[in-house]
Write a protein that holds these residues in place. Structure first.
Motif, PDB file in Angstrom:
ATOM      1  N   ILE A   8      48.738  32.427  55.007  1.00  0.00           N
ATOM      2  CA  ILE A   8      47.697  33.294  55.906  1.00  0.00           C
ATOM      3  C   ILE A   8      46.386  33.066  55.691  1.00  0.00           C
ATOM      4  O   ILE A   8      45.831  32.842  54.517  1.00  0.00           O
ATOM      5  CB  ILE A   8      47.996  34.727  55.330  1.00  0.00           C
ATOM      6  N   SER A   9      45.674  33.117  56.835  1.00  0.00           N
ATOM      7  CA  SER A   9      44.226  32.779  56.671  1.00  0.00           C
ATOM      8  C   SER A   9      43.233  34.175  56.282  1.00  0.00           C
ATOM      9  O   SER A   9      43.095  35.139  57.342  1.00  0.00           O
ATOM     10  CB  SER A   9      43.722  32.082  57.833  1.00  0.00           C
ATOM     11  N   VAL A  10      43.103  34.125  54.962  1.00  0.00           N
ATOM     12  CA  VAL A  10      42.138  35.248  54.563  1.00  0.00           C
ATOM     13  C   VAL A  10      40.803  34.729  53.749  1.00  0.00           C
ATOM     14  O   VAL A  10      41.154  33.741  53.151  1.00  0.00           O
ATOM     15  CB  VAL A  10      42.775  36.348  53.790  1.00  0.00           C
ATOM     16  N   ARG A  11      39.927  35.618  53.681  1.00  0.00           N
ATOM     17  CA  ARG A  11      38.888  35.167  52.817  1.00  0.00           C
ATOM     18  C   ARG A  11      38.114  36.294  52.192  1.00  0.00           C
ATOM     19  O   ARG A  11      37.496  37.255  53.015  1.00  0.00           O
ATOM     20  CB  ARG A  11      37.708  34.210  53.650  1.00  0.00           C
ATOM     21  N   PRO A  12      37.880  36.464  51.037  1.00  0.00           N
ATOM     22  CA  PRO A  12      37.288  37.580  50.639  1.00  0.00           C
ATOM     23  C   PRO A  12      35.850  37.794  51.076  1.00  0.00           C
ATOM     24  O   PRO A  12      34.953  36.736  50.876  1.00  0.00           O
ATOM     25  CB  PRO A  12      37.306  37.540  49.091  1.00  0.00           C
ATOM     26  N   ARG A  13      35.338  38.889  51.660  1.00  0.00           N
ATOM     27  CA  ARG A  13      34.063  38.848  52.294  1.00  0.00           C
ATOM     28  C   ARG A  13      33.500  40.226  51.618  1.00  0.00           C
ATOM     29  O   ARG A  13      32.791  41.318  52.522  1.00  0.00           O
ATOM     30  CB  ARG A  13      33.746  38.918  53.587  1.00  0.00           C
ATOM     31  N   ARG A  14      33.802  40.862  50.290  1.00  0.00           N
ATOM     32  CA  ARG A  14      33.392  41.983  49.672  1.00  0.00           C
ATOM     33  C   ARG A  14      31.955  42.121  49.383  1.00  0.00           C
ATOM     34  O   ARG A  14      31.234  43.157  49.828  1.00  0.00           O
ATOM     35  CB  ARG A  14      33.883  42.138  48.416  1.00  0.00           C
ATOM     36  N   SER A  15      31.356  41.029  49.156  1.00  0.00           N
ATOM     37  CA  SER A  15      29.687  40.975  48.648  1.00  0.00           C
ATOM     38  C   SER A  15      29.162  39.638  49.193  1.00  0.00           C
ATOM     39  O   SER A  15      29.400  38.649  49.029  1.00  0.00           O
ATOM     40  CB  SER A  15      29.873  40.670  47.259  1.00  0.00           C
ATOM     41  N   LEU A  16      28.172  39.789  50.316  1.00  0.00           N
ATOM     42  CA  LEU A  16      27.543  38.751  50.843  1.00  0.00           C
ATOM     43  C   LEU A  16      25.975  39.285  50.535  1.00  0.00           C
ATOM     44  O   LEU A  16      25.333  40.141  51.280  1.00  0.00           O
ATOM     45  CB  LEU A  16      27.842  39.083  52.441  1.00  0.00           C
ATOM     46  N   LEU A  17      25.378  38.151  49.824  1.00  0.00           N
ATOM     47  CA  LEU A  17      24.069  38.281  49.275  1.00  0.00           C
ATOM     48  C   LEU A  17      23.250  37.719  50.116  1.00  0.00           C
ATOM     49  O   LEU A  17      23.236  36.538  50.435  1.00  0.00           O
ATOM     50  CB  LEU A  17      24.023  37.927  47.874  1.00  0.00           C
ATOM     51  N   SER A  18      22.151  38.562  50.561  1.00  0.00           N
ATOM     52  CA  SER A  18      21.206  37.849  51.527  1.00  0.00           C
ATOM     53  C   SER A  18      20.198  37.270  50.755  1.00  0.00           C
ATOM     54  O   SER A  18      19.523  38.162  49.792  1.00  0.00           O
ATOM     55  CB  SER A  18      20.917  38.822  52.553  1.00  0.00           C
ATOM     56  N   VAL A  19      19.465  36.143  50.813  1.00  0.00           N
ATOM     57  CA  VAL A  19      18.829  35.505  49.927  1.00  0.00           C
ATOM     58  C   VAL A  19      17.526  34.923  50.947  1.00  0.00           C
ATOM     59  O   VAL A  19      17.892  33.966  51.795  1.00  0.00           O
ATOM     60  CB  VAL A  19      19.185  34.390  49.232  1.00  0.00           C
ATOM     61  N   ALA A 252      52.525  46.575  48.886  1.00  0.00           N
ATOM     62  CA  ALA A 252      52.646  45.580  49.614  1.00  0.00           C
ATOM     63  C   ALA A 252      53.495  44.422  49.301  1.00  0.00           C
ATOM     64  O   ALA A 252      54.471  43.882  50.072  1.00  0.00           O
ATOM     65  CB  ALA A 252      51.159  44.867  49.996  1.00  0.00           C
ATOM     66  N   ARG A 253      53.762  44.153  47.983  1.00  0.00           N
ATOM     67  CA  ARG A 253      54.492  43.277  47.288  1.00  0.00           C
ATOM     68  C   ARG A 253      56.051  43.631  47.842  1.00  0.00           C
ATOM     69  O   ARG A 253      57.092  43.056  47.710  1.00  0.00           O
ATOM     70  CB  ARG A 253      54.223  42.933  45.855  1.00  0.00           C
ATOM     71  N   VAL A 282      54.809  44.216  57.627  1.00  0.00           N
ATOM     72  CA  VAL A 282      54.884  42.965  56.622  1.00  0.00           C
ATOM     73  C   VAL A 282      53.764  42.041  56.794  1.00  0.00           C
ATOM     74  O   VAL A 282      53.043  41.629  55.776  1.00  0.00           O
ATOM     75  CB  VAL A 282      56.038  42.400  57.094  1.00  0.00           C
ATOM     76  N   GLY A 283      53.101  41.904  57.997  1.00  0.00           N
ATOM     77  CA  GLY A 283      51.851  41.080  58.144  1.00  0.00           C
ATOM     78  C   GLY A 283      50.612  41.558  57.412  1.00  0.00           C
ATOM     79  O   GLY A 283      49.829  40.970  56.811  1.00  0.00           O
ATOM     80  N   GLN A 284      50.529  42.968  57.792  1.00  0.00           N
ATOM     81  CA  GLN A 284      49.478  43.737  56.835  1.00  0.00           C
ATOM     82  C   GLN A 284      49.613  43.512  55.251  1.00  0.00           C
ATOM     83  O   GLN A 284      48.821  43.212  54.655  1.00  0.00           O
ATOM     84  CB  GLN A 284      49.459  45.038  57.335  1.00  0.00           C
ATOM     85  N   ALA A 285      50.893  43.585  54.772  1.00  0.00           N
ATOM     86  CA  ALA A 285      51.366  43.526  53.364  1.00  0.00           C
ATOM     87  C   ALA A 285      50.967  42.125  52.906  1.00  0.00           C
ATOM     88  O   ALA A 285      50.390  41.902  51.731  1.00  0.00           O
ATOM     89  CB  ALA A 285      52.771  43.772  53.182  1.00  0.00           C
ATOM     90  N   GLU A 286      51.224  41.142  53.610  1.00  0.00           N
ATOM     91  CA  GLU A 286      51.007  39.694  53.372  1.00  0.00           C
ATOM     92  C   GLU A 286      49.553  39.442  53.346  1.00  0.00           C
ATOM     93  O   GLU A 286      49.079  38.636  52.451  1.00  0.00           O
ATOM     94  CB  GLU A 286      51.822  38.562  54.388  1.00  0.00           C
ATOM     95  N   ARG A 287      49.034  40.060  54.016  1.00  0.00           N
ATOM     96  CA  ARG A 287      47.372  39.814  54.226  1.00  0.00           C
ATOM     97  C   ARG A 287      46.551  40.272  52.913  1.00  0.00           C
ATOM     98  O   ARG A 287      45.775  39.724  52.260  1.00  0.00           O
ATOM     99  CB  ARG A 287      46.751  40.255  55.497  1.00  0.00           C
ATOM    100  N   LEU A 288      47.142  41.566  52.718  1.00  0.00           N
ATOM    101  CA  LEU A 288      46.635  42.252  51.300  1.00  0.00           C
ATOM    102  C   LEU A 288      47.042  41.408  50.212  1.00  0.00           C
ATOM    103  O   LEU A 288      46.071  41.149  49.264  1.00  0.00           O
ATOM    104  CB  LEU A 288      47.197  43.637  51.277  1.00  0.00           C
ATOM    105  N   ILE A 294      43.880  35.625  46.135  1.00  0.00           N
ATOM    106  CA  ILE A 294      42.731  34.881  45.891  1.00  0.00           C
ATOM    107  C   ILE A 294      41.753  35.198  44.909  1.00  0.00           C
ATOM    108  O   ILE A 294      40.995  34.430  44.159  1.00  0.00           O
ATOM    109  CB  ILE A 294      41.985  34.729  47.534  1.00  0.00           C
ATOM    110  N   ILE A 295      41.541  36.529  45.037  1.00  0.00           N
ATOM    111  CA  ILE A 295      40.246  37.274  43.938  1.00  0.00           C
ATOM    112  C   ILE A 295      40.860  36.991  42.534  1.00  0.00           C
ATOM    113  O   ILE A 295      40.324  36.536  41.653  1.00  0.00           O
ATOM    114  CB  ILE A 295      40.363  38.675  44.393  1.00  0.00           C
ATOM    115  N   ALA A 296      42.190  37.219  42.356  1.00  0.00           N
ATOM    116  CA  ALA A 296      42.883  36.971  41.136  1.00  0.00           C
ATOM    117  C   ALA A 296      42.580  35.532  40.338  1.00  0.00           C
ATOM    118  O   ALA A 296      42.303  35.124  39.445  1.00  0.00           O
ATOM    119  CB  ALA A 296      44.348  37.422  40.962  1.00  0.00           C
ATOM    120  N   GLN A 297      42.792  34.507  41.360  1.00  0.00           N
ATOM    121  CA  GLN A 297      42.860  33.226  41.195  1.00  0.00           C
ATOM    122  C   GLN A 297      41.299  32.797  40.593  1.00  0.00           C
ATOM    123  O   GLN A 297      40.853  31.802  39.830  1.00  0.00           O
ATOM    124  CB  GLN A 297      43.470  32.349  42.162  1.00  0.00           C
ATOM    125  N   ARG A 298      40.554  33.335  41.586  1.00  0.00           N
ATOM    126  CA  ARG A 298      39.118  33.180  41.321  1.00  0.00           C
ATOM    127  C   ARG A 298      38.360  33.553  40.142  1.00  0.00           C
ATOM    128  O   ARG A 298      37.755  32.914  39.064  1.00  0.00           O
ATOM    129  CB  ARG A 298      38.130  33.533  42.256  1.00  0.00           C
TER     130      ARG A 298
END
Length: 303
Positions: A8-19, A252-253, A282-288, A294-298
């Protein structure tokens, strides 16, 4: 455990710092920060006589490779200006993840930029983000979002800009953003209708964390994916407020596992713990789950 983030193509965008691209010290500190992405600003935060210097700074920054592990977005000046055209040349040289176009008011604004990128054979991974920050931008949000469905439009996200919107509508800066909420929801609705991410506006007083926390909670409840930030102190609370809820991830799991059972393969609705769950969930659950993984791996890579 299945790693749904691979499918699933997702990318966390919780915090976008403007510099500000003119601030060399701030640019050098980016690699130490835990923001999901960084908006490298060539527009409002850079004085007219410093635009060229700001572009030089970004060219060096990208050549030094200091921006790994986070999403990079360059906010350019309007394409109608000579600075905007010079900014596009810089974008084509640096190849960030996205280019953020200010004051988008109609689909043609998106298409004009997309045409320039296509003419330069820019890779498909270079996306376009749109600042929705004027009355016309809000009124035309749905038609602008529809530009994402045209060939090669590249549109991936909206960023709502409330400072300019307040200025043009003369709505005062009041606690709770009460009179801005209907317009904000209009932008969220347009983004969701066309599969775009949508980012909440900056909170101007970075010292007032109570106000910032309240805006994050409100933005999360309204459906925003994250928040545009103006100070590193805002990164941790933004990451926390916009992170997937642990209970929601656990559920979701459970939904994914329930529909994966042999007896559920042909079913569109199942009974799970006394609740009727449809397959569309299911699609919503998989995205979540993908987002949480991704966040946990980071986090694991940093420890």
């Amino acid at each position: 455990m299945v790693n749904f983030s691979e499918n699933i193509s997702v990318r966390p965008r919780r915090s976008l710092l403007s510099v500000p691209a003119v601030n060399v010290r701030a640019l050098e500190k980016i690699r130490e920060l835990d923001c999901d992405g960084v908006i490298l600003d060539l527009e409002d935060s850079v004085a007219p006589d410093m635009k060229g210097k700001a572009r030089d700074n970004l060219e060096r920054l990208f050549s030094d490779g200091l921006l790994a592990r986070r999403e990079t977005i360059i906010r350019i000046n309007p394409l109608s200006t000579p600075e905007g055209k010079a900014d596009v040349r810089l974008v084509l040289s640096c190849l960030p993840d996205a280019v953020l176009l200010p004051k988008v008011e109609q689909p043609a604004d998106i298409n004009d930029l997309a045409d320039l990128l296509a003419e330069a054979d820019a890779p498909g991974r270079l996306k376009v983000w749109a600042m929705i920050e004027t009355p016309f931008g809000v009124l035309n949000a749905a038609s602008i979002a529809d530009a994402a469905h045209t060939p090669d439009a590249r549109l991936a996200a909206f960023v709502i800009g409330l400072n300019d919107l307040r200025k043009e509508t003369r709505v005062p800066s009041l606690p709770g953003r009460t009179y801005l909420v209907p317009w904000m929801m209009q932008v969220v609705l347009a983004a969701r209708a066309y599969g775009l991410d949508v980012i909440d506006s900056v909170s101007n007083d970075f010292r007032d964390m109570a106000v910032f926390d309240a805006e994050c909670e409100q933005g999360r409840a309204m459906g925003f994916d994250g928040k545009m930030l103006i100070h590193p102190a805002q990164i941790e609370p933004a990451n926390r407020h916009f992170a997937p809820d642990e209970a929601a991830v656990a559920e979701a799991r459970e939904i994914i596992a329930a529909f994966a059972k042999p007896e559920s393969v042909e079913l569109n609705v199942i009974n799970m713990n006394g609740r009727m769950i449809e397959r569309l969930h299911v699609g919503q659950a998989e995205r979540l789950v993908a987002m949480a993984d991704i966040i946990a791996q980071r986090k694991a890579k940093k420890t």
